[in-house]
Design an enzyme around this catalytic site. Structure first.
Site, PDB file in Angstrom:
ATOM      1  N   LYS A   1       0.836  -1.212   0.000  1.00  0.00           N
ATOM      2  CA  LYS A   1       0.000   0.000   0.000  1.00  0.00           C
ATOM      3  C   LYS A   1       0.869   1.260   0.000  1.00  0.00           C
ATOM      4  O   LYS A   1       0.641   2.202  -0.773  1.00  0.00           O
ATOM      5  CB  LYS A   1      -0.924  -0.028   1.227  1.00  0.00           C
ATOM      6  CG  LYS A   1      -1.642   1.266   1.510  1.00  0.00           C
ATOM      7  CD  LYS A   1      -2.537   1.673   0.355  1.00  0.00           C
ATOM      8  CE  LYS A   1      -2.939   3.115   0.424  1.00  0.00           C
ATOM      9  NZ  LYS A   1      -4.166   3.382   1.092  1.00  0.00           N
TER      10      LYS A   1
ATOM     11  N   CYS B   1      -3.455  10.901   1.528  1.00  0.00           N
ATOM     12  CA  CYS B   1      -2.808   9.600   1.282  1.00  0.00           C
ATOM     13  C   CYS B   1      -1.428   9.777   0.682  1.00  0.00           C
ATOM     14  O   CYS B   1      -0.415   9.436   1.293  1.00  0.00           O
ATOM     15  CB  CYS B   1      -3.676   8.785   0.337  1.00  0.00           C
ATOM     16  SG  CYS B   1      -5.404   8.796   0.822  1.00  0.00           S
TER      17      CYS B   1
HETATM   18  N1  SAJ Z   1      -1.864  14.665  -8.704  1.00  0.00           N
HETATM   19  C1  SAJ Z   1      -1.021  15.396  -9.530  1.00  0.00           C
HETATM   20  N2  SAJ Z   1      -0.710  14.856 -10.751  1.00  0.00           N
HETATM   21  C2  SAJ Z   1      -1.204  13.674 -11.190  1.00  0.00           C
HETATM   22  C3  SAJ Z   1      -2.053  12.931 -10.332  1.00  0.00           C
HETATM   23  C4  SAJ Z   1      -2.368  13.463  -9.094  1.00  0.00           C
HETATM   24  O1  SAJ Z   1      -0.556  16.467  -9.182  1.00  0.00           O
HETATM   25  O2  SAJ Z   1      -0.887  13.278 -12.311  1.00  0.00           O
HETATM   26  C5  SAJ Z   1      -2.222  15.197  -7.376  1.00  0.00           C
HETATM   27  C6  SAJ Z   1      -3.718  15.431  -7.205  1.00  0.00           C
HETATM   28  O3  SAJ Z   1      -4.118  16.652  -7.747  1.00  0.00           O
HETATM   29  C7  SAJ Z   1      -3.851  15.352  -5.705  1.00  0.00           C
HETATM   30  C8  SAJ Z   1      -2.782  14.327  -5.303  1.00  0.00           C
HETATM   31  O4  SAJ Z   1      -1.904  14.226  -6.408  1.00  0.00           O
HETATM   32  O5  SAJ Z   1      -3.529  16.594  -5.112  1.00  0.00           O
HETATM   33  C9  SAJ Z   1      -3.322  12.939  -4.991  1.00  0.00           C
HETATM   34  O6  SAJ Z   1      -4.335  12.564  -5.897  1.00  0.00           O
HETATM   35  P1  SAJ Z   1      -4.489  11.105  -6.503  1.00  0.00           P
HETATM   36  O7  SAJ Z   1      -5.669  11.104  -7.384  1.00  0.00           O
HETATM   37  O8  SAJ Z   1      -3.214  10.680  -7.119  1.00  0.00           O
HETATM   38  O9  SAJ Z   1      -4.652  10.158  -5.259  1.00  0.00           O
HETATM   39  P2  SAJ Z   1      -5.584  10.145  -3.939  1.00  0.00           P
HETATM   40  O10 SAJ Z   1      -4.773  10.712  -2.813  1.00  0.00           O
HETATM   41  O11 SAJ Z   1      -6.908  10.720  -4.166  1.00  0.00           O
HETATM   42  O12 SAJ Z   1      -5.762   8.547  -3.756  1.00  0.00           O
HETATM   43  C10 SAJ Z   1      -4.607   7.721  -3.661  1.00  0.00           C
HETATM   44  C11 SAJ Z   1      -4.788   6.530  -4.640  1.00  0.00           C
HETATM   45  N3  SAJ Z   1      -3.516   5.854  -4.796  1.00  0.00           N
HETATM   46  C12 SAJ Z   1      -3.017   5.517  -6.007  1.00  0.00           C
HETATM   47  O13 SAJ Z   1      -3.554   5.822  -7.046  1.00  0.00           O
HETATM   48  C13 SAJ Z   1      -1.747   4.735  -6.026  1.00  0.00           C
HETATM   49  C14 SAJ Z   1      -5.867   5.598  -4.118  1.00  0.00           C
HETATM   50  O14 SAJ Z   1      -5.943   4.435  -4.921  1.00  0.00           O
HETATM   51  C15 SAJ Z   1      -5.564   5.200  -2.669  1.00  0.00           C
HETATM   52  O15 SAJ Z   1      -6.552   4.329  -2.146  1.00  0.00           O
HETATM   53  C16 SAJ Z   1      -5.551   6.470  -1.853  1.00  0.00           C
HETATM   54  O16 SAJ Z   1      -4.476   7.275  -2.338  1.00  0.00           O
HETATM   55  C17 SAJ Z   1      -5.356   6.097  -0.399  1.00  0.00           C
HETATM   56  O17 SAJ Z   1      -6.348   6.016   0.341  1.00  0.00           O
HETATM   57  O18 SAJ Z   1      -4.217   5.832  -0.001  1.00  0.00           O
END
Ligand code: SAJ
Length: 415
Positions: free
Chosen positions: A213, A267
């Site tokens: 995770k 996360c």
């Molecule tokens: N972000 C970027 N660029 C990107 C993708 C995301 O800047 O290309 C930023 C987003 O804007 C946001 C942050 O990253 O601020 C996180 O967003 P996210 O969509 O990547 O992830 P979370 O935090 O909403 O959810 C993550 C997920 N993990 C993965 O995709 C590996 C989710 O599957 C997990 O269950 C969750 O963390 C968790 O609970 O840990």
């Protein structure tokens, strides 16, 4: 033995949807939460968090009597612990006190044959700690750390991995990692998850499941840090980073994520630190990615200040406050950090547009910071500088000609 009653400890972003899904499959689900308000809300058939369709599933589960919330744990066949694992104070050390409290609260009602699952994102070794807390509280029962497959109580770590905004789908459609403390623990956990998981249940052990995770979120953080570093380099070299990444990603073995104003949420900005905390000497790239992503909001703030300096009385419209697109969650949001800092630095009149939140629903902390929320059209009418902080669908589909006379700082690459 069939699972008839399942208890979910912690009715937040993960626990409540999990409880509701289990109830929708016909199990008797007892949700336990320390907050009396949360318990009352759920027992009224309502929800305290925003997640698509969750209100409908919870309402139905409560109406059929399959889901009930309480403050005190009751006997059940399985217990699923989904409580927060934040940082301790201001440093990046994990705080396991919620898991410890959950373990101590279920210990008195544990019975022979029970299954205990830890779903909370946890540093490596936490499931073993949970097992020890249970063992200390219940010396009359045997646990897998001593009794292996024949333990009275089975324990496994099955981390939640669902994406906010898609929780109800991903709970069912994502593969599930099953980290039992013994083979028998894993087998029992698979039986429980197979009730609602349509994808594979991948059996491993508790330590690997914990690390899996953390690894997933750290991988994403490192990839985003790479993109954010590229965005700063591209700025300096006068290259459009979006075009650059689009082109590089045409290579069959390259897949760079998107740069942005920073990484938010509860996360990705948190979990990599659990790896750094366990292995401070070894986790160098992971630590640097955190620093790179944490420094991105400051870079964006400086760009906005520079742009605002061109005007005598600048009006700066910030589009988006949530931590990512199309949600209303402001937790650990780089957009909020940027807007608050602009107000504090008095760069001009700062206004914000957040289509997912009504002004009266703003958290008190932000109301005190006096972030004025207005509609998109009104903001675009009066602003000199327009800053895109979140790629909400309302901004992506907006008439781009409205931006043509503005100084635009587009941290998400949508304009
Ligand atoms: N972000 C970027 N660029 C990107 C993708 C995301 O800047 O290309 C930023 C987003 O804007 C946001 C942050 O990253 O601020 C996180 O967003 P996210 O969509 O990547 O992830 P979370 O935090 O909403 O959810 C993550 C997920 N993990 C993965 O995709 C590996 C989710 O599957 C997990 O269950 C969750 O963390 C968790 O609970 O840990």
């Amino acid at each position: 033995m069939k699972f008839e009653t399942v208890s979910v400890i912690g009715l937040g972003y993960i626990g409540l949807p999990t409880a509701a899904i289990l109830a929708s499959r016909g199990l008797n689900v007892v949700g336990v939460d320390v907050s009396e308000k949360t318990v009352a809300t759920i027992n009224n058939g309502e929800v305290h968090i925003v997640e698509p369709d969750l209100d409908i599933v919870v309402r139905a589960a409560v109406a059929t009597g399959k889901l009930r919330a309480t403050n005190t744990p009751e006997p059940a066949h399985a217990f699923m612990v989904a409580v927060p694992t934040p940082f301790k104070g201001n440093n990046h050390e994990p705080d396991l006190s919620y898991i410890e409290a959950a373990a101590k609260s279920i210990a008195p009602v544990l019975e022979k044959g029970n299954l205990v699952i830890l779903e909370s994102t946890s540093p490596v070794g936490t499931t073993e700690k949970l097992a020890d807390w249970l063992k200390t509280a219940r010396p009359d029962l045997s646990f897998p750390q001593d009794a292996g497959n024949s333990a009275d109580v089975k324990i496994a770590h099955c981390p939640e991995r669902v994406l906010p905004g898609y929780v109800l789908q991903e709970l069912v459609s994502n593969d599930r990692v099953i980290g039992g403390m013994s083979e028998a623990c894993s087998e029992r956990a698979v039986e429980l998850y197979k009730i609602f998981v349509k994808a594979d249940c991948i059996i491993s052990n508790a330590r690997t499941a914990e690390m899996a995770k953390l690894t997933e979120n750290a991988f994403r953080d490192v990839n985003i840090a790479f993109a954010n570093e590229l965005s700063v380099i591209s700025d300096k070299l006068k290259i459009n980073v979006w075009e650059l990444i689009r082109i590089a990603n045409r290579h069959p073995r390259v897949n760079i994520l998107n740069p942005g104003p920073g990484v938010g949420g509860h996360c990705i900005a948190v979990d990599p630190w659990f790896i750094v905390d366990s292995c401070p000497e070894e986790a160098n790239i992971i630590r640097q990615a955190r620093h790179t992503n944490d420094s991105k909001p400051v870079y964006v703030i400086d760009k906005i200040s520079e742009a605002a300096d061109q005007f005598k009385s600048p009006v700066v419209a910030c589009l988006g406050l949530a931590f990512k697109a199309d949600i209303d969650d402001l937790r650990e949001s780089p957009a909020v950090q940027i807007v608050e800092s602009l107000i504090e630095r008095k760069v001009g009149q700062v206004i914000a547009v957040e289509p997912n939140i009504l002004a009266h629903e703003m958290p008190d902390s932000l109301t005190n910071a006096e972030i004025p929320l207005i509609g998109l059209e009104a903001a675009l009418e009066i602003a000199n500088v327009v800053v895109v902080l979140v790629d909400h669908k309302e901004f992506k589909t907006a008439d781009k000609s409205l931006f043509s006379t503005k100084v635009v700082i587009d941290s998400r690459g949508i304009i």
